[in-house]
Scaffold this motif. Structure first.
Motif, PDB file in Angstrom:
ATOM      1  N   GLN A   1       0.815  -1.195   0.000  1.00  0.00           N
ATOM      2  CA  GLN A   1       0.000   0.000   0.000  1.00  0.00           C
ATOM      3  C   GLN A   1       0.865   1.267   0.000  1.00  0.00           C
ATOM      4  O   GLN A   1       0.367   2.366  -0.281  1.00  0.00           O
ATOM      5  N   VAL A   2       2.151   1.126   0.306  1.00  0.00           N
ATOM      6  CA  VAL A   2       3.062   2.266   0.335  1.00  0.00           C
ATOM      7  C   VAL A   2       3.449   2.656  -1.083  1.00  0.00           C
ATOM      8  O   VAL A   2       3.785   1.806  -1.909  1.00  0.00           O
ATOM      9  N   GLN A   3       3.410   3.943  -1.357  1.00  0.00           N
ATOM     10  CA  GLN A   3       3.850   4.484  -2.629  1.00  0.00           C
ATOM     11  C   GLN A   3       4.871   5.589  -2.399  1.00  0.00           C
ATOM     12  O   GLN A   3       4.780   6.334  -1.426  1.00  0.00           O
ATOM     13  N   LEU A   4       5.840   5.695  -3.307  1.00  0.00           N
ATOM     14  CA  LEU A   4       6.860   6.727  -3.249  1.00  0.00           C
ATOM     15  C   LEU A   4       6.781   7.561  -4.517  1.00  0.00           C
ATOM     16  O   LEU A   4       6.705   7.018  -5.617  1.00  0.00           O
ATOM     17  N   VAL A   5       6.814   8.876  -4.364  1.00  0.00           N
ATOM     18  CA  VAL A   5       6.727   9.787  -5.496  1.00  0.00           C
ATOM     19  C   VAL A   5       7.882  10.770  -5.438  1.00  0.00           C
ATOM     20  O   VAL A   5       7.988  11.552  -4.492  1.00  0.00           O
ATOM     21  N   GLU A   6       8.744  10.740  -6.467  1.00  0.00           N
ATOM     22  CA  GLU A   6       9.879  11.648  -6.540  1.00  0.00           C
ATOM     23  C   GLU A   6       9.497  12.931  -7.270  1.00  0.00           C
ATOM     24  O   GLU A   6       8.629  12.925  -8.144  1.00  0.00           O
ATOM     25  N   SER A   7      10.184  14.008  -6.926  1.00  0.00           N
ATOM     26  CA  SER A   7      10.016  15.274  -7.614  1.00  0.00           C
ATOM     27  C   SER A   7      11.289  16.098  -7.448  1.00  0.00           C
ATOM     28  O   SER A   7      12.140  15.778  -6.632  1.00  0.00           O
ATOM     29  N   GLY A   8      11.413  17.161  -8.228  1.00  0.00           N
ATOM     30  CA  GLY A   8      12.529  18.081  -8.093  1.00  0.00           C
ATOM     31  C   GLY A   8      13.583  17.985  -9.167  1.00  0.00           C
ATOM     32  O   GLY A   8      14.517  18.793  -9.189  1.00  0.00           O
ATOM     33  N   GLY A   9      13.467  17.024 -10.070  1.00  0.00           N
ATOM     34  CA  GLY A   9      14.433  16.899 -11.142  1.00  0.00           C
ATOM     35  C   GLY A   9      14.289  18.017 -12.160  1.00  0.00           C
ATOM     36  O   GLY A   9      13.323  18.769 -12.149  1.00  0.00           O
ATOM     37  N   GLY A  10      15.278  18.112 -13.043  1.00  0.00           N
ATOM     38  CA  GLY A  10      15.252  19.141 -14.064  1.00  0.00           C
ATOM     39  C   GLY A  10      16.607  19.338 -14.688  1.00  0.00           C
ATOM     40  O   GLY A  10      17.527  18.543 -14.498  1.00  0.00           O
ATOM     41  N   LEU A  11      16.737  20.425 -15.447  1.00  0.00           N
ATOM     42  CA  LEU A  11      17.977  20.772 -16.133  1.00  0.00           C
ATOM     43  C   LEU A  11      18.741  21.819 -15.333  1.00  0.00           C
ATOM     44  O   LEU A  11      18.182  22.865 -14.981  1.00  0.00           O
ATOM     45  N   VAL A  12      20.007  21.530 -15.044  1.00  0.00           N
ATOM     46  CA  VAL A  12      20.868  22.467 -14.328  1.00  0.00           C
ATOM     47  C   VAL A  12      22.227  22.525 -15.002  1.00  0.00           C
ATOM     48  O   VAL A  12      22.651  21.580 -15.665  1.00  0.00           O
ATOM     49  N   GLN A  13      22.929  23.643 -14.819  1.00  0.00           N
ATOM     50  CA  GLN A  13      24.265  23.792 -15.367  1.00  0.00           C
ATOM     51  C   GLN A  13      25.299  23.159 -14.445  1.00  0.00           C
ATOM     52  O   GLN A  13      25.068  23.023 -13.242  1.00  0.00           O
ATOM     53  N   PRO A  14      26.443  22.739 -14.991  1.00  0.00           N
ATOM     54  CA  PRO A  14      27.511  22.218 -14.144  1.00  0.00           C
ATOM     55  C   PRO A  14      27.860  23.203 -13.028  1.00  0.00           C
ATOM     56  O   PRO A  14      27.943  24.411 -13.258  1.00  0.00           O
ATOM     57  N   GLY A  15      28.050  22.663 -11.821  1.00  0.00           N
ATOM     58  CA  GLY A  15      28.322  23.484 -10.662  1.00  0.00           C
ATOM     59  C   GLY A  15      27.081  23.930  -9.917  1.00  0.00           C
ATOM     60  O   GLY A  15      27.186  24.471  -8.808  1.00  0.00           O
ATOM     61  N   GLY A  16      25.923  23.693 -10.492  1.00  0.00           N
ATOM     62  CA  GLY A  16      24.672  24.085  -9.876  1.00  0.00           C
ATOM     63  C   GLY A  16      24.201  23.121  -8.814  1.00  0.00           C
ATOM     64  O   GLY A  16      24.848  22.109  -8.532  1.00  0.00           O
ATOM     65  N   SER A  17      23.047  23.432  -8.224  1.00  0.00           N
ATOM     66  CA  SER A  17      22.474  22.625  -7.153  1.00  0.00           C
ATOM     67  C   SER A  17      21.027  22.274  -7.448  1.00  0.00           C
ATOM     68  O   SER A  17      20.334  22.984  -8.185  1.00  0.00           O
ATOM     69  N   LEU A  18      20.581  21.186  -6.841  1.00  0.00           N
ATOM     70  CA  LEU A  18      19.214  20.718  -7.008  1.00  0.00           C
ATOM     71  C   LEU A  18      18.842  19.907  -5.778  1.00  0.00           C
ATOM     72  O   LEU A  18      19.697  19.210  -5.212  1.00  0.00           O
TER      73      LEU A  18
END
Length: 117
Positions: free
Chosen positions: A1-18
């Motif tokens: 019954q447990v579900q996991l949902v990821e979010s927050g991904g995307g395109l970033v430049q080298p040296g950046g943060s996410l």
């Protein structure tokens, strides 16, 4: 019954943060080791970081000093803070919950992180 949902991904430049988030449909941190994995094109799935029920952390050598795994128990959410990103960090990132004693293993659907200039 447990579900996991990821979010927050995307395109970033080298040296950046996410910061990636993994939201659980119910509280499972008391019985499960939480982890982040990633899979780059043409490569095998790789363990990135783990967080035990007691709060201990482990990281792959490739991300040590740059990534941090944490959780917010009140929000049933696990995070992966990624700093100083490199092109080789490009991959689909997956959240995982594993409880050997309960025979439980749950995977999220994944979120894509692309590091490119």
């Amino acid at each position: 019954q447990v579900q996991l949902v990821e979010s927050g991904g995307g395109l970033v430049q080298p040296g950046g943060s996410l910061r990636l988030s993994c939201a659980a449909s119910r509280t499972i941190f008391s019985i499960s080791v939480m982890g982040w994995y990633r899979q780059a094109p043409g490569k095998q799935r790789e363990l990135v970081a783990t967080l035990t029920t007691g709060g201990s952390t482990n990281y792959a050598d490739s991300v040590k000093g740059r990534f941090t795994i944490s959780r917010d128990n009140a929000k049933n959410t696990v995070y992966l803070q990624m700093n100083s990103l490199r092109p080789e960090d490009t991959a689909v990132y997956y959240c995982n919950a594993n409880s050997k004693s309960y025979g439980l293993e749950v995977w999220g659907q994944g979120t894509l992180v692309t590091v490119s200039s």
